[in-house]
Design an enzyme around this catalytic site. Sequence first.
Site, mmCIF file in Angstrom:
data_model
loop_
_atom_site.group_PDB
_atom_site.id
_atom_site.type_symbol
_atom_site.label_atom_id
_atom_site.label_comp_id
_atom_site.label_asym_id
_atom_site.label_seq_id
_atom_site.Cartn_x
_atom_site.Cartn_y
_atom_site.Cartn_z
ATOM 1 N N LYS A 103 0.861 -1.196 0.000
ATOM 2 C CA LYS A 103 0.000 0.000 0.000
ATOM 3 C C LYS A 103 0.891 1.238 0.000
ATOM 4 O O LYS A 103 1.767 1.389 0.869
ATOM 5 C CB LYS A 103 -0.904 -0.048 1.231
HETATM 6 O O1 G3P Z 1 -7.713 2.161 5.272
HETATM 7 C C1 G3P Z 1 -8.073 3.371 4.708
HETATM 8 C C2 G3P Z 1 -9.447 3.844 5.080
HETATM 9 O O2 G3P Z 1 -10.368 2.813 4.942
HETATM 10 C C3 G3P Z 1 -9.542 4.579 6.380
HETATM 11 O O3 G3P Z 1 -10.844 4.734 6.829
HETATM 12 O O4 G3P Z 1 -12.489 5.328 8.584
HETATM 13 O O5 G3P Z 1 -10.078 5.996 8.860
HETATM 14 O O6 G3P Z 1 -11.516 7.124 7.197
HETATM 15 P P1 G3P Z 1 -11.247 5.872 7.926
#
Ligand code: G3P
Length: 217
Positions: A87
């Site tokens: 990633k």
């Molecule tokens: O992994 C990346 C993404 O899914 C993060 O999500 O909930 O931290 O905005 P969030």
Amino acid sequence: MKFFIDTANLNDIKEANELGILDGVTTNPSLMAKEGITGEQNILDHYVAICNIVDGPVSAEVISTNFEGMVREGERLAALHKNIVVKIPMIPEGIKAIKYFSSKRIKTNCTLIFSAGQALLAAKAGATYISPFLGRLDDVSTNGLDLIAQIRLIYNNYVFDTEILAASIRHPMHIINCAEIGSDVMTGPLSAIKALANHPLTDLGLAQFLADHAKGN
Ligand code: G3P
């Protein structure tokens, strides 16, 4: 649409995997820290533990922000297990790294995508997946679904192989909307995945079936 779980919590990963509908896992440095996974070797071991639970792509994020560092880290991550996807953040050095890994046939997930231009660049560099952050756009009064639809159109126009991995999913409607738009993958928390199964009429109907069955026995 493929279902990935967005967590580094091994119990949640096991529970989602046992449902039989899980296709992969995504993690990020914040999710690893949330589980208290710190120190280089512990982090590497944790990725292997996840790969041993789920037979599908597992995104492991680099910390470096320069090309050389990303390549060094990404090669180490990719060597951990055949299912590791490196990633990489959407920054100019990241685009170079994605191009490098693409030439080595190492899978990548370009993260922190917030615009169609970024998605176009990542696809041209050969990213396996791109992660537009749906919830975080919604958080700042910008329609995250519109971005995913725009990227879908662009990728269809040029038949890019790069898969749209809708990330930052917060609730079941996000998952349903992503499926309607044609996102290839969604990654979300266990709560959003399990919530798809809920309906009060299902619960009422089942209670009635069981009650009627009990009367006849
Ligand atoms: O992994 C990346 C993404 O899914 C993060 O999500 O909930 O931290 O905005 P969030």
